[in-house]
Design an enzyme around this catalytic site. Structure first.
Site, PDB file in Angstrom:
ATOM      1  N   GLU A 111      36.137  78.152  68.873  1.00 25.05           N
ATOM      2  CA  GLU A 111      37.240  78.157  68.357  1.00 25.05           C
ATOM      3  C   GLU A 111      37.134  79.745  69.075  1.00 25.05           C
ATOM      4  OE1 GLU A 111      37.523  78.542  64.319  1.00 25.05           O
ATOM      5  OE2 GLU A 111      37.876  76.552  64.179  1.00 25.05           O
ATOM      6  N   HIS A 225      46.923  86.806  59.311  1.00 25.00           N
ATOM      7  CA  HIS A 225      46.643  86.252  60.093  1.00 25.00           C
ATOM      8  C   HIS A 225      48.438  85.351  60.868  1.00 25.00           C
ATOM      9  CE1 HIS A 225      46.452  81.452  61.126  1.00 25.00           C
ATOM     10  NE2 HIS A 225      45.040  81.691  61.452  1.00 25.00           N
ATOM     11  N   ARG A 269      42.929  87.548  66.550  1.00 25.70           N
ATOM     12  CA  ARG A 269      43.847  87.182  66.128  1.00 25.70           C
ATOM     13  C   ARG A 269      44.585  88.553  64.856  1.00 25.70           C
ATOM     14  NH1 ARG A 269      40.809  84.418  60.631  1.00 25.70           N
ATOM     15  NH2 ARG A 269      41.100  82.572  62.403  1.00 25.70           N
ATOM     16  N   HIS A 330      45.411  87.086  54.340  1.00 26.17           N
ATOM     17  CA  HIS A 330      44.500  85.807  55.156  1.00 26.17           C
ATOM     18  C   HIS A 330      43.086  85.931  54.455  1.00 26.17           C
ATOM     19  CE1 HIS A 330      43.236  82.387  56.150  1.00 26.17           C
ATOM     20  NE2 HIS A 330      42.165  82.897  57.143  1.00 26.17           N
ATOM     21  N   ARG A 365      36.768  89.027  60.445  1.00 23.52           N
ATOM     22  CA  ARG A 365      35.729  88.817  60.252  1.00 23.52           C
ATOM     23  C   ARG A 365      35.911  87.199  61.749  1.00 23.52           C
ATOM     24  NH1 ARG A 365      36.413  83.489  58.161  1.00 23.52           N
ATOM     25  NH2 ARG A 365      38.923  84.170  57.620  1.00 23.52           N
TER      26      ARG A 365
HETATM   27  C1  SIN Z   1      42.213  78.886  60.530  1.00 21.98           C
HETATM   28  O1  SIN Z   1      41.742  78.136  60.750  1.00 21.98           O
HETATM   29  O2  SIN Z   1      43.370  79.865  61.092  1.00 21.98           O
HETATM   30  C2  SIN Z   1      41.574  79.811  59.509  1.00 21.98           C
HETATM   31  C3  SIN Z   1      40.319  79.674  59.793  1.00 21.98           C
HETATM   32  C4  SIN Z   1      39.720  80.876  59.549  1.00 21.98           C
HETATM   33  O3  SIN Z   1      40.090  81.745  58.908  1.00 21.98           O
HETATM   34  O4  SIN Z   1      38.488  81.171  59.837  1.00 21.98           O
END
Ligand code: SIN
Length: 503
Positions: A111, A225, A269, A330, A365
């Site tokens: 990720e 988010h 993000r 988020h 985070r």
């Molecule tokens: C996401 O899947 O985009 C969010 C995952 C996360 O907040 O760690």
């Protein structure tokens, strides 16, 4: 025998409850809705941990510190990362079936901002639901008592020590006594007009801790988010969808994220979230579009079954057309200050998960570290709550005082929606001193009104005042906290006028 009350039933709360019970405590879990109705249940992104031989603890630590802009507490980060593999093994033992590769080993996702593939999933995008189900079943099969539909009203503090909680259930208020109380009520996405969090995310535990005099920190760090569905009830569209190739376009069909960052949709993000907000502002606040058509119907349904169902429930076919999305609150990086065992600055009171500020996240985070935090620090806090006989001093960063501003005379009438709109507008993705002062003054006006408000709304108002105060006090942009007036730092950092009554 020690009595422990755990408030909240997501991964952090249930892990704490199970660990306290396994130490021989009598444990009660109190939760305001059904046991499974938590933020954890909605987590799509997976859980990060070092489980591959070629991965290293140092690599996961470095990624976490980089995402957090080095405002993290290094001891907390090392604890999180080094105890992660044991907590993954525990989740497997408790029945979580993580997705596997063809050779039977964990399937590990790579990720954004992780140097190695280390994110485990269950059921594709249903990791949180799988964890919630397994831990819920473990609690039901244990001696832990569960009180559902029971809302935390306040902590009971006697001689500076937490000795229980007052709760609301069935229209009545009751007192529950305990030797230790663990707050695991999740975050406070409901502070904002747009959020990926469920309606239950009202920050009840943080507000109760504030009222009890516990230290809080880092409340200015709210992670937004980039992509929540902007059709019907808000719903997270995981960034894994962009990771798989979906792109963001505006009303004119123009791909705009490269204007902000060379990584386009795969930029950090907060950068993508602000790019979306800017594009929306330029088109009269209409949502931008996430175009995932390149992935095709079969892949979308197989890789993202939960999102696929949510999209289709809203009458949209994302294999054929771009879907409307908006940035949304988020995750709250800040919260109740704790040590590495969940102890707060108030004896008898512990906090875990999104409610806590352990210091692991710093200013931002790292993706998929939140479930891990719940598991690691839930276990530590449950064991500490069960066994503590003395209360060590818990260090806390300097407190941010509430500004003393004249309450706005033109404040609209208080409502949950008015508060969410105010926070979205002035304490959201992009902040400046003037907007934060306006928010502070309106919040101060609401705070002086008589209180026909619900416990949740009272808590949201209190928390909003602290979030705004923290955002006002931090005059430079860092991590998730973005100040558009940074260049006007002198004006922004001028002392907040003290001419009026205290809020
Ligand atoms: C996401 O899947 O985009 C969010 C995952 C996360 O907040 O760690």
């Amino acid at each position: 025998m020690t009595d422990v009350i755990v408030v909240g039933s997501g991964i952090a709360g249930l892990t704490a409850a199970l660990h306290a019970a396994e130490k021989g405590c009598r444990v009660t879990v109190v939760t305001k809705s059904a046991l499974a109705d938590t933020n954890t249940r909605w987590a799509q992104g997976g859980i990060a941990a070092v489980t591959a031989p070629e991965d290293t603890l140092d690599s996961h630590i470095a990624d976490t510190l980089t995402a957090g802009m080095d405002l993290n507490d290094p001891d907390a980060v090392r604890t999180l990362v080094s105890e992660g593999p044991d907590r993954i093994a525990e989740l497997v033992r408790r029945g979580v079936v993580f997705d596997r590769a063809a050779d039977g080993d964990f399937a590990r996702g790579l990720e954004a901002a992780h140097a190695r593939p280390r994110v485990l999933h269950a059921g594709g995008d249903a990791t949180g639901a799988a964890i919630q189900a397994a831990l819920g079943a473990a609690v039901r099969a244990s001696a832990v008592e569960v009180q559902e539909h029971t809302l935390l009203r306040d902590l009971v503090v006697e001689n500076g020590h937490v000795v229980g909680i007052d709760v609301e259930s069935g229209g009545a208020v009751r007192r529950l006594h305990a030797d230790a109380v663990v707050l695991a009520t999740g975050g406070a996405g409901q502070l904002y007009a747009h959020t990926t969090n469920p309606v239950s995310a009202t920050g009840d535990g943080i507000a109760a801790a504030l009222r009890a005099g516990a230290a809080v920190a880092d409340l200015e760090f709210v992670q937004f988010h980039p992509t929540a569905l902007a059709a019907g009830e808000p719903f997270l569209v995981s960034e894994a969808v962009r990771g798989d190739g979906a792109i963001l376009v505006d009303d004119a069909g123009r791909r705009f994220t490269f204007d902000s960052h060379p990584d386009g949709e795969l930029a950090p993000r907060d950068v993508v979230a602000r790019a979306n907000a800017r594009a929306m502002a330029a088109q009269g606040d209409r949502p931008v579009r996430l175009d995932a058509t390149v992935l095709g119907a079969e892949r979308l349904a197989r890789r993202f079954p939960t999102i696929d169902a949510a999209v289709r429930e809203r009458g949209l076919d994302w294999s054929r057309e771009p879907i409307p999305v908006t940035p949304a609150a988020h995750y709250l990086m800040g919260g109740v200050v704790t040590d590495l065992d969940g102890r707060t600055t108030v004896p008898g009171l512990y906090a875990v998960g999104e409610t806590a500020r352990t210091g692991v996240h710093g200013a931002n985070r790292l993706a998929s570290n939140s479930l891990l935090e719940g598991a690691v620090f839930g276990a530590r806090a449950g064991e500490a709550a069960a066994t503590d006989t003395a209360w060590p001093k818990v260090d806390s960063p300097a407190a941010v005082p509430l500004p003393r501003l004249t309450p706005a005379t033109d404040a609209p009438a208080f409502s949950r929606e008015a508060l969410q709109d105010l926070m979205w507008q002035h304490a959201g993705l992009v902040r400046d001193a003037a907007g934060l002062r306006r928010a502070s003054a309106v919040l101060a006006a609401w705070n002086t009104e008589p209180r026909p408000r619900s416990t949740e709304d009272d808590g949201l108002l209190l928390l909003a005042r602290h979030v705004v105060a923290a955002a006002l006090a931090r005059t430079a942009s860092i991590g998730a906290h973005f100040r558009s007036d940074e260049d006007a730092a002198a004006a922004a950092s001028a002392p907040v006028p003290q001419e009026a009554l205290a809020c």
